[in-house]
Design a protein around this motif. Structure first.
Motif, PDB file in Angstrom:
ATOM      1  N   GLY A   7     -59.342 -41.038  15.559  1.00 40.88           N
ATOM      2  CA  GLY A   7     -59.933 -41.059  16.504  1.00 40.88           C
ATOM      3  C   GLY A   7     -61.583 -39.900  16.649  1.00 40.88           C
ATOM      4  N   ASP A   8     -61.206 -39.123  15.071  1.00 40.97           N
ATOM      5  CA  ASP A   8     -62.683 -38.987  15.170  1.00 40.97           C
ATOM      6  C   ASP A   8     -63.793 -40.404  14.447  1.00 40.97           C
ATOM      7  OD1 ASP A   8     -64.566 -36.397  14.634  1.00 40.97           O
ATOM      8  OD2 ASP A   8     -64.132 -36.762  12.418  1.00 40.97           O
ATOM      9  N   LYS A   9     -63.231 -40.309  13.932  1.00 41.66           N
ATOM     10  CA  LYS A   9     -63.676 -41.028  12.787  1.00 41.66           C
ATOM     11  C   LYS A   9     -64.270 -42.362  13.543  1.00 41.66           C
ATOM     12  CE  LYS A   9     -63.290 -39.177   8.389  1.00 41.66           C
ATOM     13  NZ  LYS A   9     -64.048 -38.405   7.606  1.00 41.66           N
ATOM     14  N   ASN A  10     -63.443 -43.224  14.400  1.00 39.19           N
ATOM     15  CA  ASN A  10     -64.131 -43.852  14.853  1.00 39.19           C
ATOM     16  C   ASN A  10     -65.222 -44.008  16.075  1.00 39.19           C
ATOM     17  OD1 ASN A  10     -62.384 -45.931  13.354  1.00 39.19           O
ATOM     18  ND2 ASN A  10     -60.756 -45.769  14.463  1.00 39.19           N
ATOM     19  N   SER A  11     -65.006 -42.750  17.048  1.00 41.97           N
ATOM     20  CA  SER A  11     -66.114 -42.122  17.853  1.00 41.97           C
ATOM     21  C   SER A  11     -67.321 -42.774  17.870  1.00 41.97           C
ATOM     22  CB  SER A  11     -65.870 -40.807  17.933  1.00 41.97           C
ATOM     23  OG  SER A  11     -66.914 -39.988  18.601  1.00 41.97           O
ATOM     24  N   LEU A  12     -67.577 -42.947  18.578  1.00 40.65           N
ATOM     25  CA  LEU A  12     -68.855 -43.416  18.590  1.00 40.65           C
ATOM     26  C   LEU A  12     -70.201 -42.495  18.601  1.00 40.65           C
ATOM     27  CD1 LEU A  12     -68.634 -45.448  22.013  1.00 40.65           C
ATOM     28  CD2 LEU A  12     -68.289 -45.989  20.314  1.00 40.65           C
ATOM     29  N   ASP A  13     -70.105 -41.223  18.746  1.00 40.36           N
ATOM     30  CA  ASP A  13     -71.238 -39.989  17.605  1.00 40.36           C
ATOM     31  C   ASP A  13     -70.907 -39.846  16.243  1.00 40.36           C
ATOM     32  OD1 ASP A  13     -68.795 -38.509  18.278  1.00 40.36           O
ATOM     33  OD2 ASP A  13     -70.008 -37.283  19.766  1.00 40.36           O
ATOM     34  N   LYS A  14     -70.398 -41.033  15.577  1.00 51.32           N
ATOM     35  CA  LYS A  14     -69.744 -39.855  14.164  1.00 51.32           C
ATOM     36  C   LYS A  14     -70.348 -41.697  13.710  1.00 51.32           C
ATOM     37  CE  LYS A  14     -68.301 -36.610  14.077  1.00 51.32           C
ATOM     38  NZ  LYS A  14     -67.038 -36.005  15.374  1.00 51.32           N
ATOM     39  N   PRO A  15     -70.967 -41.410  12.055  1.00 54.28           N
ATOM     40  CA  PRO A  15     -71.283 -43.169  11.559  1.00 54.28           C
ATOM     41  C   PRO A  15     -70.091 -43.789  11.617  1.00 54.28           C
ATOM     42  CG  PRO A  15     -71.400 -40.745   9.521  1.00 54.28           C
ATOM     43  CD  PRO A  15     -70.199 -39.861  11.216  1.00 54.28           C
ATOM     44  N   TYR A  16     -70.986 -44.613  11.044  1.00 51.25           N
ATOM     45  CA  TYR A  16     -69.937 -46.320  11.484  1.00 51.25           C
ATOM     46  C   TYR A  16     -70.334 -47.361  10.517  1.00 51.25           C
ATOM     47  CZ  TYR A  16     -65.933 -48.821  14.518  1.00 51.25           C
ATOM     48  OH  TYR A  16     -65.123 -49.605  14.304  1.00 51.25           O
ATOM     49  N   SER A  17     -70.319 -47.660   9.570  1.00 53.02           N
ATOM     50  CA  SER A  17     -71.038 -48.603   8.827  1.00 53.02           C
ATOM     51  C   SER A  17     -70.111 -49.630   8.104  1.00 53.02           C
ATOM     52  CB  SER A  17     -71.592 -47.506   7.332  1.00 53.02           C
ATOM     53  OG  SER A  17     -72.699 -48.744   6.504  1.00 53.02           O
ATOM     54  N   VAL A  18     -70.414 -50.476   8.422  1.00 53.40           N
ATOM     55  CA  VAL A  18     -69.314 -51.493   8.489  1.00 53.40           C
ATOM     56  C   VAL A  18     -69.813 -52.426   6.850  1.00 53.40           C
ATOM     57  CG1 VAL A  18     -67.995 -53.720   9.320  1.00 53.40           C
ATOM     58  CG2 VAL A  18     -68.755 -51.740  10.779  1.00 53.40           C
ATOM     59  N   TYR A  19     -68.659 -53.021   6.208  1.00 55.43           N
ATOM     60  CA  TYR A  19     -68.625 -53.919   5.369  1.00 55.43           C
ATOM     61  C   TYR A  19     -67.977 -54.874   5.636  1.00 55.43           C
ATOM     62  CZ  TYR A  19     -68.838 -55.892   0.288  1.00 55.43           C
ATOM     63  OH  TYR A  19     -68.677 -56.296  -1.167  1.00 55.43           O
ATOM     64  N   GLU A  20     -68.774 -56.034   5.674  1.00 54.84           N
ATOM     65  CA  GLU A  20     -68.006 -57.419   6.063  1.00 54.84           C
ATOM     66  C   GLU A  20     -67.684 -58.100   5.042  1.00 54.84           C
ATOM     67  OE1 GLU A  20     -68.284 -61.580   9.012  1.00 54.84           O
ATOM     68  OE2 GLU A  20     -70.046 -60.959   8.032  1.00 54.84           O
ATOM     69  N   VAL A  21     -65.274 -59.038   5.143  1.00 54.84           N
ATOM     70  CA  VAL A  21     -65.207 -58.723   3.819  1.00 54.84           C
ATOM     71  C   VAL A  21     -64.510 -60.519   4.202  1.00 54.84           C
ATOM     72  CG1 VAL A  21     -63.555 -58.573   1.616  1.00 54.84           C
ATOM     73  CG2 VAL A  21     -64.782 -56.981   2.621  1.00 54.84           C
ATOM     74  N   HIS A  22     -64.668 -61.821   3.354  1.00 56.76           N
ATOM     75  CA  HIS A  22     -63.815 -62.399   3.522  1.00 56.76           C
ATOM     76  C   HIS A  22     -63.279 -62.730   2.006  1.00 56.76           C
ATOM     77  CE1 HIS A  22     -63.175 -67.109   2.346  1.00 56.76           C
ATOM     78  NE2 HIS A  22     -62.918 -67.022   3.465  1.00 56.76           N
ATOM     79  N   LEU A  23     -61.805 -61.580   1.949  1.00 51.14           N
ATOM     80  CA  LEU A  23     -60.875 -62.116   1.438  1.00 51.14           C
ATOM     81  C   LEU A  23     -60.797 -62.619   0.387  1.00 51.14           C
ATOM     82  CD1 LEU A  23     -57.461 -59.995   3.376  1.00 51.14           C
ATOM     83  CD2 LEU A  23     -59.711 -59.779   1.666  1.00 51.14           C
ATOM     84  N   GLY A  24     -60.897 -64.455   0.737  1.00 55.70           N
ATOM     85  CA  GLY A  24     -60.941 -65.501   0.097  1.00 55.70           C
ATOM     86  C   GLY A  24     -61.811 -65.894  -1.099  1.00 55.70           C
ATOM     87  N   SER A  25     -63.643 -64.902  -0.751  1.00 59.53           N
ATOM     88  CA  SER A  25     -63.945 -64.877  -2.193  1.00 59.53           C
ATOM     89  C   SER A  25     -64.921 -63.858  -2.004  1.00 59.53           C
ATOM     90  CB  SER A  25     -65.026 -66.008  -1.413  1.00 59.53           C
ATOM     91  OG  SER A  25     -65.700 -65.199   0.538  1.00 59.53           O
ATOM     92  N   TRP A  26     -64.311 -63.113  -2.426  1.00 58.73           N
ATOM     93  CA  TRP A  26     -65.221 -60.662  -2.182  1.00 58.73           C
ATOM     94  C   TRP A  26     -64.972 -61.111  -4.075  1.00 58.73           C
ATOM     95  CZ3 TRP A  26     -62.650 -57.185  -4.932  1.00 58.73           C
ATOM     96  CH2 TRP A  26     -64.022 -55.841  -4.516  1.00 58.73           C
ATOM     97  N   LYS A  27     -63.791 -61.168  -4.442  1.00 60.01           N
ATOM     98  CA  LYS A  27     -63.808 -61.336  -5.546  1.00 60.01           C
ATOM     99  C   LYS A  27     -62.420 -62.575  -6.239  1.00 60.01           C
ATOM    100  CE  LYS A  27     -64.605 -57.488  -8.356  1.00 60.01           C
ATOM    101  NZ  LYS A  27     -64.064 -56.356  -9.084  1.00 60.01           N
ATOM    102  N   ARG A  28     -62.793 -63.280  -7.328  1.00 67.54           N
ATOM    103  CA  ARG A  28     -61.567 -63.890  -7.409  1.00 67.54           C
ATOM    104  C   ARG A  28     -61.155 -63.813  -8.800  1.00 67.54           C
ATOM    105  NH1 ARG A  28     -61.047 -70.163  -4.620  1.00 67.54           N
ATOM    106  NH2 ARG A  28     -61.724 -69.755  -2.072  1.00 67.54           N
ATOM    107  N   LYS A  29     -59.890 -64.606  -9.772  1.00 65.83           N
ATOM    108  CA  LYS A  29     -59.581 -63.820 -10.540  1.00 65.83           C
ATOM    109  C   LYS A  29     -60.353 -65.070 -11.584  1.00 65.83           C
ATOM    110  CE  LYS A  29     -54.946 -63.216  -9.345  1.00 65.83           C
ATOM    111  NZ  LYS A  29     -53.384 -63.203  -9.424  1.00 65.83           N
TER     112      LYS A  29
END
Length: 631
Positions: free
Chosen positions: A144-166
């Motif tokens: 609740g604190d981490k998701n608060s609007l007065d706390k840092p919120y820096s997002v890494y958008e990820v597509h699981l199929g292409s982030w990294k492959r074998k």
């Protein structure tokens, strides 16, 4: 094989809630549920198909033969068909064969509430009775604190199929991602990851935005418990999880929700409101109670069963407007004669009220591209009730500015300053998302003008400007190390680039920007408030320089930001400051470790010389295509 036994998980109260559109835990009732009945193991099935004449469960247990295991329709007019089939357990493949009252149409459908699906292109649902023990208590206690609007919120958008492959181009599994991805996100300092849709979808090129299995994490990367393991590991690392969620439209695939029981059950029956011309997909009927209950139940399902910390709601604008992407004559006004979709607006408000009423410690985030008012304001004052809204205008204007050769930028300073005229009308998230690096738009790096050094310097400047602009932040995978090619959903990111100095420099820059964002309250405590920002000077277009103050609750936390949008160093550049003393440089985007030309003076003393309306001022050097931050 045993026949179907009459059984129900529904009470009369459940049915009343369902009919009125207020049953928001339908995943506990509809779908397939392995259980024991009178000492016999089997599975209970329940499906909503009010236009059906008969519904049978077909699967690998009865060689997909129709009518062998017919379900029983409830007597109460709910349109729910149900029954218990002995001997069926976890892992059984199944679908529903639905004989419609509508001209004898027969459909074979996957279960809308299936918790697991076959690996595409196969389309059967899977009975699933997974068991998982969560180990993220510490995170859940503080989120609740981490998701608060007065706390840092820096997002890494990820597509699981292409982030990294074998090496053979196979996907990493959820379990493998729980090692590689979690370690990387933690190391880079992002506070949250946002997964592009992980709900089951049939067509890889849709990137997950055309869903057929709303309650099932895609089987491409493993089973539901393995996805829970990934979320759990992120939480244990102190990283929140946001899911892309698509209540705006769904595909017409034969096994999906479309024309489900031989009628327009989930989609609006009027093609002017039920068909999306851009995506050639179907639009939910937001005025139908049971459909609203389906969608809101789905939102709560991911928050409840998967401990998800937020939902980024896709394509909100397409839901709000009846004329979205339609020509004259292709849409019909609402009862007031205008273009707002009143049923969708009502649904969105109920969705957000329900989400926050049940999970006050999460966030909903609107991907909404218009100037629709009060998207991120509370419902009780007339807003839509989202926690945040993507700042699409800022993204567009900023990229248009950065594409220009620096010599022309002095004529376009307004592209940068305009955002501050509306920056506090909503709780804005600043996105550089996947949409900006596909379909010939080029990578962020190659949007930048100039030679190699200038391209990277511009990109460093772009990110530094983003992190010092009011609002929260989102960066799409690959952007954090300056991927040079456009994103390709069908292959891994170009991780080999990180061995080169300039790419590694961008990666170091993002690490440090995340660290600074989290370390200095002036960058987050008032990130959605006018009180958190003050211009020093936005009018020096001739030099393409912006100077401003970011503010927290305490004045001693204030940060002074100076940005130079040309490759010419601005030496002995004087700016006014709000109080006297020594200012310490806490960040310089032109530092050598980022691939820049080198660091400048680390501290500077104020002079009693009035400037920019302040009694005190300082004289600094602003590096070429660079930003410096002082405290």
């Amino acid at each position: 094989m045993s026949k179907v036994i009459v059984h129900s998980l529904f009470s009369d109260f459940d049915i009343d809630l369902f009919k009125s559109g207020k049953h928001f835990k339908l995943y506990e009732k509809l779908g397939s549920h392995p259980m024991e009945l009178d000492g016999v193991q089997g599975t209970y099935f329940a499906v909503w198909a009010p236009t059906a004449n008969s519904v049978s469960v077909v699967g690998d247990f009865n060689n997909w033969r129709d009518l062998e295991h017919p379900l029983n329709v409830r007597w109460d007019g709910s349109g729910i068909w149900e029954g218990f089939i002995p001997g069926i357990g976890s892992g059984t493949l199944y679908k529903y064969n639905i004989h419609s009252n509508n001209f004898g149409i027969v459909t074979e459908k996957a279960d809308p509430f299936a918790k697991y699906c076959e690996h595409p292109p196969k389309t059967a649902s899977v009975v699933w009775d997974g068991d998982y023990t969560w180990k993220d208590e510490k995170w859940m206690d503080v989120r609740g604190d981490k998701n608060s609007l007065d706390k840092p919120y820096s997002v890494y958008e990820v597509h699981l199929g292409s982030w990294k492959r074998k090496e053979n181009n196979d996907f990493l599994t959820y379990s493998e991602l729980a090692e590689d991805l979690v370690k990387y996100v933690k190391e880079m300092g992002f506070t949250h990851v946002e997964f592009m849709p992980i709900m089951e979808f049939p067509f890889d090129p849709s990137w997950g935005y055309q869903l057929t299995g709303y309650f099932a994490p895609t089987s491409r990367f493993g089973n539901p418990e393995e996805f829970k393991f990934l979320v759990d590991k992120l939480h244990q690392a102190g990283v929140g999880v946001i899911l892309d969620w698509v209540p705006s439209h769904f595909p017409e695939d034969a096994h999906g929700l479309g024309f489900f029981d031989g009628s327009h059950l989930y989609e609006h029956p009027d093609r002017r409101r039920g068909y999306h011309p851009d995506w050639k997909s179907l639009i939910f009927n937001y005025g139908r109670n049971e459909v609203r209950a389906f969608l809101i139940s789905n939102a709560l399902f991911w928050l409840d069963q998967y401990h998800v910390d937020g939902l980024r709601v896709d394509a909100v604008a397409s839901m709000l407007y009846l004329d979205y992407s339609r020509e004259e004559g292709e849409w019909e006004p609402n009862i007031y004669g205008n273009n707002e979709n009143l049923e969708a607006i009502s649904f969105i408000r109920e969705l957000n009220e329900t989400v926050y009423g049940n999970f006050p410690d999460v966030q909903t985030i609107a991907e909404e591209s218009t100037s629709f008012a009060m998207v991120s304001k509370p419902v009780n004052i007339g807003g839509l009730g989202f926690g945040m809204k993507w700042m699409m205008g800022w993204m567009h204007d900023t990229l248009e500015y950065f594409k220009k050769e620096p010599i022309y930028r002095k004529h376009h300073q307004n592209d940068l300053t305009f955002s501050m005229t509306y920056a506090f009308t909503e709780n804005f998230m600043l996105p550089f998302s996947h949409d900006e690096v596909v379909y010939g738009k080029q990578s962020l790096l190659y949007k930048m003008p100039g030679d190699e050094w200038q391209k990277f310097a511009n990109l460093r400047l772009l990110y530094s400007y983003m992190f010092t602009h009011p609002g929260t932040n989102l960066i799409f995978q690959g952007g954090e190390f300056a991927q040079s090619s456009e994103w390709n959903y069908n292959q891994s990111l170009d991780w080999h680039l990180t061995q080169y100095e300039f790419h590694a420099g961008i990666q170091e820059l993002i690490k440090d920007l995340n660290k600074i964002y989290k370390s200095y309250p002036a960058l987050y405590e008032k990130q959605f408030s006018q009180e958190g920002f003050q211009w020093i000077d936005y009018g020096d277009a001739a030099n393409s320089v912006l100077t401003y103050i970011r503010k927290g609750h305490k004045q001693e936390d204030d940060l002074i930001v100076a940005a130079n949008f040309t490759p010419v160093p601005r030496e002995k550049y004087r700016i006014g400051v709000p109080k006297s003393g020594t200012l310490k440089q806490v960040f310089n985007s032109d530092a050598k470790k980022y691939g820049g030309s080198g660091s400048r003076k680390s501290s500077v003393k104020t002079e009693k010389k009035s400037w920019h309306g302040f009694d005190d001022s300082i004289e600094i050097t602003i590096p070429p295509l660079g930003i410096v931050i002082f405290q």
